[in-house]
Design a protein around this motif. Sequence first.
Motif, PDB file in Angstrom:
ATOM      1  N   ALA A 137       1.334  -0.769   1.608  1.00  0.00           N
ATOM      2  CA  ALA A 137       2.295  -0.495   0.535  1.00  0.00           C
ATOM      3  C   ALA A 137       3.554   0.177   1.065  1.00  0.00           C
ATOM      4  CB  ALA A 137       1.658   0.381  -0.540  1.00  0.00           C
ATOM      5  N   VAL A 180      -7.698   3.486  -4.559  1.00  0.00           N
ATOM      6  CA  VAL A 180      -6.455   4.026  -4.008  1.00  0.00           C
ATOM      7  C   VAL A 180      -5.898   5.104  -4.922  1.00  0.00           C
ATOM      8  CG1 VAL A 180      -4.054   3.509  -3.421  1.00  0.00           C
ATOM      9  CG2 VAL A 180      -5.869   1.942  -2.721  1.00  0.00           C
ATOM     10  N   VAL A 186      -4.565  -0.119   2.418  1.00  0.00           N
ATOM     11  CA  VAL A 186      -3.710  -0.463   1.284  1.00  0.00           C
ATOM     12  C   VAL A 186      -2.494   0.455   1.239  1.00  0.00           C
ATOM     13  CG1 VAL A 186      -3.561  -0.631  -1.227  1.00  0.00           C
ATOM     14  CG2 VAL A 186      -5.626  -1.403  -0.053  1.00  0.00           C
ATOM     15  N   VAL A 187      -2.694   1.746   1.439  1.00  0.00           N
ATOM     16  CA  VAL A 187      -1.571   2.695   1.429  1.00  0.00           C
ATOM     17  C   VAL A 187      -0.596   2.363   2.556  1.00  0.00           C
ATOM     18  CG1 VAL A 187      -0.905   5.125   1.684  1.00  0.00           C
ATOM     19  CG2 VAL A 187      -2.927   4.530   0.338  1.00  0.00           C
ATOM     20  N   PRO A 223       4.016  -3.476  -3.262  1.00  0.00           N
ATOM     21  CA  PRO A 223       2.581  -3.389  -3.552  1.00  0.00           C
ATOM     22  C   PRO A 223       2.040  -4.597  -4.310  1.00  0.00           C
ATOM     23  CG  PRO A 223       3.625  -1.272  -3.932  1.00  0.00           C
ATOM     24  CD  PRO A 223       4.735  -2.256  -3.667  1.00  0.00           C
ATOM     25  N   LEU A 256      -7.636  -1.042  -5.941  1.00  0.00           N
ATOM     26  CA  LEU A 256      -6.494  -0.272  -6.421  1.00  0.00           C
ATOM     27  C   LEU A 256      -6.946   0.996  -7.135  1.00  0.00           C
ATOM     28  CD1 LEU A 256      -4.225  -3.170  -7.743  1.00  0.00           C
ATOM     29  CD2 LEU A 256      -4.107  -1.981  -5.543  1.00  0.00           C
ATOM     30  N   MET A 287       2.779   2.643  -4.692  1.00  0.00           N
ATOM     31  CA  MET A 287       1.626   2.125  -5.415  1.00  0.00           C
ATOM     32  C   MET A 287       1.626   2.619  -6.854  1.00  0.00           C
ATOM     33  SD  MET A 287      -0.282   0.178  -3.456  1.00  0.00           S
ATOM     34  CE  MET A 287      -1.771   0.171  -4.455  1.00  0.00           C
ATOM     35  N   GLU A 299       1.913   0.283 -10.166  1.00  0.00           N
ATOM     36  CA  GLU A 299       0.894   0.223 -11.214  1.00  0.00           C
ATOM     37  C   GLU A 299       1.497   0.470 -12.594  1.00  0.00           C
ATOM     38  OE1 GLU A 299      -2.287  -0.757 -11.077  1.00  0.00           O
ATOM     39  OE2 GLU A 299      -1.725  -1.289  -9.039  1.00  0.00           O
TER      40      GLU A 299
END
Length: 207
Positions: free
Chosen positions: A30, A68, A26-27, A35, A65, A114, A118
Amino acid sequence: MAYFVTKIPTKHLPADERRAITVDAVVALAAQQNPHDITTSAIAKHMGVSQGALFKHFPSKDDILKAVMEWVAERLLSRIDAAALHAPTPIAAIEAIFLANIEFIVEHPGAPRMMLGELQRNGQTAPKQLVHTIITRYRKRLYRLLEDAKNKGEVDQQLDIETAITMFIGTIQGLVVQSLITDDIQRIRHEAPRVLAIYLRGIGSKK
């Protein structure tokens, strides 16, 4: 600028390692795209597994998430704590934290993206709450150091510490945004020392 991670076979890995690789995926994604556009399908494809295999370890995308953000909290806060640990003075610790944060961003460009993503989400999701927790913990560390620096005469005695903290964090965020505009994450490593020098003059550093 694109960032790529070598795919690691995940079929026979223990659950903890599979979860860690998911966070890494995921990182990495992104760092390459918005993201908000990262889907569980894209994450599974990046890892070379099925969505079903992914959901064995994470019931939902929000759970991914959240993991993460927990990873970011652990890595970033431990990085800045280590940087400040052996600094000879409070203001030297402030400098060390700033530069350590920049290095973390250069090494993991997906992480700040990320966090910013968020913060823009509606509602109070678990990942978003974790971002607020990271920022709160970060601010507490800066407050202690700036208060100590003020008591020791290292900065302007009239310094508004809360505002100085907001400027510190905002300066780093500004560098991140500039890197997104120019699509050059390495740029912030070169600009950071000059930007830091201006910040230190602004708070009346006596160094």
